[in-house]
Design an enzyme around this catalytic site. Sequence first.
Site, short mmCIF file in Angstrom:
data_model
loop_
_atom_site.label_atom_id
_atom_site.label_comp_id
_atom_site.label_asym_id
_atom_site.label_seq_id
_atom_site.Cartn_x
_atom_site.Cartn_y
_atom_site.Cartn_z
N SER A 138 0.86 -1.19 0.00
CA SER A 138 0.00 0.00 0.00
C SER A 138 0.89 1.23 0.00
CB SER A 138 -0.87 -0.01 1.26
OG SER A 138 -1.46 1.27 1.46
N TYR A 151 -1.13 -1.40 10.21
CA TYR A 151 -1.30 -1.65 8.77
C TYR A 151 -0.13 -1.04 7.99
CZ TYR A 151 -3.53 -1.32 4.11
OH TYR A 151 -3.82 -1.40 2.76
N1 LIG Z 1 -8.81 -0.70 -1.26
C1 LIG Z 1 -7.77 0.12 -1.16
O1 LIG Z 1 -7.89 1.35 -1.23
C2 LIG Z 1 -6.38 -0.45 -1.00
C3 LIG Z 1 -5.28 0.43 -1.06
C4 LIG Z 1 -3.99 -0.07 -0.89
C5 LIG Z 1 -3.80 -1.43 -0.69
N2 LIG Z 1 -4.90 -2.26 -0.63
C6 LIG Z 1 -4.62 -3.67 -0.41
O2 LIG Z 1 -5.23 -4.44 -1.43
C7 LIG Z 1 -5.58 -5.72 -0.91
C8 LIG Z 1 -7.05 -6.01 -1.23
O3 LIG Z 1 -7.86 -5.05 -0.61
P1 LIG Z 1 -9.31 -4.67 -1.19
O4 LIG Z 1 -9.64 -3.33 -0.59
O5 LIG Z 1 -9.33 -4.82 -2.66
O6 LIG Z 1 -10.31 -5.79 -0.65
P2 LIG Z 1 -10.92 -6.15 0.79
O7 LIG Z 1 -12.21 -5.46 0.97
O8 LIG Z 1 -9.86 -5.94 1.83
O9 LIG Z 1 -11.23 -7.72 0.64
C9 LIG Z 1 -10.41 -8.54 -0.10
C10 LIG Z 1 -10.79 -9.99 -0.03
O10 LIG Z 1 -10.13 -10.61 1.07
C11 LIG Z 1 -11.01 -11.50 1.73
N3 LIG Z 1 -10.54 -11.62 3.11
C12 LIG Z 1 -10.49 -10.64 4.05
N4 LIG Z 1 -9.96 -11.11 5.20
C13 LIG Z 1 -9.65 -12.42 4.97
C14 LIG Z 1 -9.05 -13.45 5.75
N5 LIG Z 1 -8.67 -13.25 7.01
N6 LIG Z 1 -8.86 -14.67 5.18
C15 LIG Z 1 -9.24 -14.92 3.90
N7 LIG Z 1 -9.80 -13.97 3.11
C16 LIG Z 1 -10.01 -12.74 3.64
C17 LIG Z 1 -12.38 -10.89 1.53
O11 LIG Z 1 -13.44 -11.83 1.66
P3 LIG Z 1 -14.06 -12.26 3.11
O12 LIG Z 1 -14.40 -10.98 3.82
O13 LIG Z 1 -15.25 -13.09 2.77
O14 LIG Z 1 -13.01 -13.04 3.80
C18 LIG Z 1 -12.25 -10.40 0.09
O15 LIG Z 1 -12.47 -11.45 -0.82
C19 LIG Z 1 -5.27 -5.70 0.59
O16 LIG Z 1 -4.00 -6.26 0.82
C20 LIG Z 1 -5.24 -4.20 0.89
O17 LIG Z 1 -4.44 -3.88 2.01
C21 LIG Z 1 -6.17 -1.81 -0.77
#
Ligand SMILES: NC(=O)c1ccc[n+]([C@@H]2O[C@H](COP(=O)([O-])OP(=O)(O)OC[C@H]3O[C@@H](n4cnc5c(N)ncnc54)[C@H](OP(=O)(O)O)[C@@H]3O)[C@@H](O)[C@H]2O)c1
Length: 252
Positions: A138, A151
């Site tokens: 991130s 985080y």
């Molecule tokens: N969104 C942003 O702005 C952003 C920015 C920078 C980095 N990121 C990074 O990008 C990645 C994805 O984030 P996102 O925002 O796209 O999605 P998200 O809302 O965090 O969810 C991603 C997926 O992970 C699953 N998940 C969550 N906790 C879990 C666990 N303990 N075990 C197994 N599965 C789990 C969720 O399904 P369930 O809830 O059903 O488990 C979902 O399918 C993360 O590493 C995040 O830190 C995101």
Amino acid sequence: MDLKINGKKAIVTGATRGIGRRIVNQLVEEGVSVALCARDADAVNETISDLTANGATAFGAAVDVSDGDAYRAWLNQAVEQLGGCDMFVPNVSGGGGGGSEENWRANLEIDLLGAVRGIEELTTSLQASKGAVVFISSTAAVETFVMPQSYNAMKTALITYGEQLAQALGPSGVRVNIVSPGSIYFEGGSWHRIEQDRPEVFKSIQDGIAMGRYGTPEEVADVVVFLLSPRASWVTGKNIIIDGGQVKGMRF
Ligand SMILES: NC(=O)c1ccc[n+]([C@@H]2O[C@H](COP(=O)([O-])OP(=O)(O)OC[C@H]3O[C@@H](n4cnc5c(N)ncnc54)[C@H](OP(=O)(O)O)[C@@H]3O)[C@@H](O)[C@H]2O)c1
């Protein structure tokens, strides 16, 4: 451009929504077989149904990545189901939101150990195919963001681990890169919730992005899939920031 990944096999964690889901969508569009997990079994089944209805080979399981034993068992099952593993994306996060001990443990177990345990289980398969790995960090890891929280620090640790892992695995032909997204908006995602609950925060973040808007999961997935492909054959040990100009510091 042909990415030359048709017929390859990928394991992606947390792929029922957001960035992980778009990575899987883009991989199957390129002819890659995928294995994915998330905690919600209904969402996993729905995702697998969608993917296979369109002709993809896809396997899914309800696994909590914070349960190390269950996670390792699933990774090995996924390798068996796919018949190998050419690509690995540990995408799940313990999330932001604070600096309590609970937060620190969640980000250690999920963001960092989710990658470490995955590499331990999959290195043999990845070496057999001279495969590729992308960690999802991130911009919170590279520039001050909101507050000193677990985080941000664990996402920084993930970059250090990934860059040094690239040095160790490079001689066996395995590439390791890190993608660091800025703020990514999608329905049901964290920024969607902030838009509803704290619109002033949502707007101030948007105002700080040079491109004047939030990113999309597709914009991250496109770069991840490129890095996983042999089209990025000379790229390893790098942290690629995808943020529409959100990070302000200059790096040389
Ligand atoms: N969104 C942003 O702005 C952003 C920015 C920078 C980095 N990121 C990074 O990008 C990645 C994805 O984030 P996102 O925002 O796209 O999605 P998200 O809302 O965090 O969810 C991603 C997926 O992970 C699953 N998940 C969550 N906790 C879990 C666990 N303990 N075990 C197994 N599965 C789990 C969720 O399904 P369930 O809830 O059903 O488990 C979902 O399918 C993360 O590493 C995040 O830190 C995101």
